[in-house]
Design an enzyme around this catalytic site. Sequence first.
Site, short mmCIF file in Angstrom:
data_model
loop_
_atom_site.label_atom_id
_atom_site.label_comp_id
_atom_site.label_asym_id
_atom_site.label_seq_id
_atom_site.Cartn_x
_atom_site.Cartn_y
_atom_site.Cartn_z
N LYS A 80 0.87 -1.18 0.00
CA LYS A 80 0.00 0.00 0.00
C LYS A 80 0.90 1.22 0.00
O LYS A 80 1.80 1.34 0.83
CB LYS A 80 -0.93 0.04 1.21
CG LYS A 80 -1.85 1.27 1.16
CD LYS A 80 -2.85 1.30 2.31
CE LYS A 80 -2.21 1.76 3.61
NZ LYS A 80 -3.21 2.00 4.66
N GLN A 151 -11.95 8.96 10.52
CA GLN A 151 -11.88 7.55 10.89
C GLN A 151 -12.78 7.19 12.07
O GLN A 151 -13.18 6.03 12.24
CB GLN A 151 -10.42 7.20 11.23
CG GLN A 151 -10.17 5.79 11.72
CD GLN A 151 -10.39 4.73 10.64
OE1 GLN A 151 -10.01 4.92 9.51
NE2 GLN A 151 -10.99 3.63 11.02
N SER A 212 -4.29 12.08 15.79
CA SER A 212 -2.95 12.23 15.21
C SER A 212 -2.03 12.92 16.21
O SER A 212 -1.09 13.61 15.86
CB SER A 212 -3.01 13.02 13.90
OG SER A 212 -3.63 14.29 14.11
N GLY A 233 -4.27 5.45 16.71
CA GLY A 233 -3.76 6.60 15.97
C GLY A 233 -2.26 6.67 15.82
O GLY A 233 -1.76 7.36 14.93
N THR A 234 -1.51 5.97 16.67
CA THR A 234 -0.06 6.10 16.65
C THR A 234 0.55 5.09 15.69
O THR A 234 0.56 3.89 15.95
CB THR A 234 0.52 5.91 18.06
OG1 THR A 234 -0.02 6.92 18.92
CG2 THR A 234 2.03 6.03 18.06
N ASP A 235 1.07 5.60 14.56
CA ASP A 235 1.64 4.74 13.54
C ASP A 235 2.93 5.31 12.96
O ASP A 235 3.38 4.91 11.89
CB ASP A 235 0.62 4.51 12.41
CG ASP A 235 0.14 5.81 11.79
OD1 ASP A 235 0.62 6.89 12.19
OD2 ASP A 235 -0.71 5.76 10.88
N LYS A 239 4.57 10.07 17.37
CA LYS A 239 3.16 10.15 17.72
C LYS A 239 2.92 9.50 19.08
O LYS A 239 3.65 8.60 19.50
CB LYS A 239 2.29 9.46 16.67
CG LYS A 239 2.01 10.28 15.42
CD LYS A 239 0.97 9.57 14.56
CE LYS A 239 0.55 10.40 13.38
NZ LYS A 239 -0.51 9.72 12.60
N GLY A 305 -2.67 -0.65 17.97
CA GLY A 305 -2.96 -0.90 16.56
C GLY A 305 -2.10 -0.02 15.67
O GLY A 305 -2.44 1.14 15.41
#
Length: 334
Positions: A80, A151, A212, A233-235, A239, A305
């Site tokens: 992706k 989201q 975010s 939200g933490t990716d 963050k 996640g």
Amino acid sequence: MNAPDKTATAANMVTIVPESEIGGLMDAASAFDAVEATFAAMARGDAYNFPVIREAIGHADALYGFKSGFDKAALALGLKSGGYWPGNEARGLTNHQSTVILFDADTGRVKALVGGNLLTALRTAAASAVSIAHLSRKDSKVLGMVGAGHQSAFQMRAACAQRDFDKVVGWNYHPEMLSRLEDTAKELGLPFEAVEREDLCAQADVIITITSSHDAQLMADWVKPGTHVACMGTDTKGKQEVDPALLARASVFTDEVAQSVTLGEAQHAVAQGLIKEADITPIGAVIEGTAKGRTSDDQVTLFDGTGVGLQDLAVAAKVVDLALKAGKAQQVPF
């Protein structure tokens, strides 16, 4: 002139599922099943993700990157490509923009090109829903939502499919955006209450954070015993959504441990020495029954996640199958 080789032509066709068709093909239940199966495949060692590339490009405040992987059981191979453009909402676009490219695992040829915006929303919501299904108390009645961006509506709908909630409470840094949560709760037949963060924690049995943020929004001592927290939200490095001490207090689960400790919510707790990598359990192991999930009603569970490429491949492969069966896919020579 020789007649065209129809076999060769068919073999070089690329299936395209445009963004405009995704909503009529893929639903939350199908996304849940695809993501749950992917997490289980990862735990069995049948699927693995490649290292994530995610960088600020120095233009439009955008974050851009690639997530990719291979599921050898499903023969799902691809990536992706996309990221986060914070100014898009003002342009009438979603802030997250992405496209999924699938490859033939036997030959390496491009197999499909799939719009990834709605699929990303569905697979992200499905991941938190999987965590709620496997880790939250079955008698959970109040859902807490931290964050009211695009989201958040997907997250609420997916969560409410897993537990019989009778109320939603919500907080957002920009209160004027809370109407999205209120409208979604109304759609689901649930009352909604806008509250401060500490009150949200006092009421909620399940909390979803979908922001975010680069600063902790929830403190460890606010969360009541028995709560399940899904941090979605933490990716990215830097963050942060919750107090690192909350991870030390909770039983921590994740989609992929390597991402959790480097770019997920656990990055801060690990850096501060509050938890170790070995303290984090892949949720796929819980699904497979090789690791314990919730063991008591008082236990605080937390799902980090981070979003893995295999989730994207799973939902994209599913929607390609659905599109072909429904006659909604475009096929072009490549």
